[in-house]
Design an enzyme around this catalytic site. Sequence first.
Site, PDB file in Angstrom:
ATOM      1  CB  SER A 274      81.035 -32.773  56.436  1.00  0.00           C
ATOM      2  OG  SER A 274      82.320 -32.316  56.717  1.00  0.00           O
ATOM      3  NE  ARG A 289      69.031 -33.976  54.417  1.00  0.00           N
ATOM      4  CZ  ARG A 289      68.950 -32.681  54.135  1.00  0.00           C
ATOM      5  NH1 ARG A 289      68.186 -31.883  54.858  1.00  0.00           N
ATOM      6  NH2 ARG A 289      69.622 -32.172  53.115  1.00  0.00           N
ATOM      7  CG  ASP A 327      83.427 -27.950  53.141  1.00  0.00           C
ATOM      8  OD1 ASP A 327      82.479 -27.153  53.048  1.00  0.00           O
ATOM      9  OD2 ASP A 327      83.563 -28.942  52.409  1.00  0.00           O
TER      10      ASP A 327
END
Length: 645
Positions: A274, A289, A327
Amino acid sequence: MTAAATAPSSSPPGPGPGPQVEGDDIETCGGVKESRQAGTSAIHPSLVFIHLFSLAFLILVLTAQFFLTDIKFHYSRIFSSHPFSRTISSPPAVIVHEPVCESPQPFPTAPPVSRVHTMALAEETKRITAQFEYTDDDVNKGVQEFLRQMHEGLDKDGTSMSQIVTYVTGVPNGTEKGLYLAVDLGGTNFRVCSINLNGDSTFNLTYSKVAVPKELMVAKKAEDLFGFLARQIELFLKEHHEEHFEASIRRRQTISAEDGYEDEEIFRLGFTFSFPVMQFGINKGTLIRWTKGFDIPDAVGKDVCALLQQEIDKLRLPVKVAALVNDTVGTLMARSYTSPGKTSTLLGAIFGTGTNGAYVEKLANIHKPITGEYNQSTGEMVINTEWGSFDNQLNVLPNTKWDAELDRDSVNPGIQIFEKRVSGMFLGEIVRLALVSMLKDPKISLFRDVNSSSNDWKSTTTIAKDSGIFEQWGLDSSVMSIAAADHTPEYSILRQELENELKIYSASKEDAQAFKHVSCAVGRRAARLSAVAVGAIVLQSGKLKTDEDPIDIGVDGSLVEHYPFFRDMIYEALAVIDGIGPEGAKRIRIGIAKDGSGVGAALIALVAANMEKKDSADRLTTVKEEAVRKLSNVIPGVGEKTTLA
Ligand code: ADP
Ligand code: MG
């Protein structure tokens, strides 16, 4: 039944200690009445004793009542720290002196407020809720712009909606079988699970969860974190799949010395990661990042699947990182596997902390280049829209002064503009900002209790200094669900929630009503905006023009799961969209996708495994064709009628 719907019913309807005291009054009153009836009898010497006895009994009852109520009063003070008792508690001592033979409502039916101020509050509430109105016309304009920005994202990179290609080229239909591993690295926890897909739309899931140690979130080297993740996978396999684990290890050790590993003995793993990644293959993606408190510069720009695989290999685990999973894609896959019938799912959407959707797009509509390998045979690919950033330019999205204020004070102004009007993290904040502007207006009596001297509760409406209402992000969207679900005439559940969650004590009925109206207006706008995204994707799919029925959509996230009638409000808005209409809306089926991150990741690992099999079959075919070609050069005629297996 949702948590939002059950929470109020599990709460007491009113103040904790209050009703207990009132129950005593009823009993006591009964005693008093009985004594009076005895006092009306004719005078008779033999009754003198009875009169005296009655008098003594009356005195006894009154004394007992005094002590009992006194004890209750102390009791209520002692237990007032209990969450259900820590509420509006009018001092029971008052009732002792004026016992009345009735069961008072937990809240007064008409809280005393100044008429003028009540009018002002009602008017102001109307003025505010009007600003959150999102008309049928707005919905249609939104859909047209959404479609335009979707196409833009399919044509080129760097657009408002990223339309990321996922390399997932098919969705399951519920008949898939097999045992897969899934891991999920979120902001706080690392989840490892194994999923057994039973092939009949059902699955069995075993999982373990561990908090990621803080020092590893800022480790010097990527291998520190990824080594930890691999060790968790090892522990999980040893604990839950020992037989398979041992067999695989033995097999792997024997075979590796000769000609590599036996594929069937290796777990395929789906990796839900995630954090922002640039994906360039079904199991390849570089970290753009870190977010959410992670900071390991060594990992930035590296392929996160490769980082995990390296650490897994160091431990010689029988695991292959087969897929990198977002997700929303997981939700789409999980829903497609579990949805009733054989219908495949069109869209997986999240309405939780944030909002996003992934849908099945025709390869022919994806005009920007897709680098890397993927299976072209289905003619489709799942696209991760990143619709949270729809209309960052504010071409069509509503922008009240509170929306603008929220964005200005957020960590990422100008970005995720759609998300900031739709998802759980932001809705409560919009409501809070609107209420604060009402609070600042001296002409409006919100939470002011202008008539406290005659307030039935003998208490003044107060807002604690540390109330969430004064703090950025201080109003959780879950309070909005409570507000929307409270249909009690006095808003008693909401007023209790205002005390418990926001430390707003003794709010009046009018205060609660104003809160509810503002909150519902924000919630309703969010649902109608959600319909813009859902409706645009339904239209884009062209499925309404076919006979395929129904058009299945999987959703996940606390907002859509718990906010009362969120899905119904989406349906209502879908029905007004040109090209969908009431008949089209009836064909759209929106269902909750449970355990999306685990089941979805497993299913994507399965897709990846099938791709591998097809790849190796293709390779075998090529080798055979090459052999036949070479042989036919040497022995003319060879291979002319050969059918390749
Ligand atoms: P995540 O997005 O991290 O997977 P959730 O789907 O549980 O987690 O969403 C959490 C968000 O949903 C939070 O912003 C929270 O404020 C909001 N939320 C939680 N419960 C409710 C509720 N009952 N009604 C509305 N919003 C809720
Ligand atoms: Mg979630």
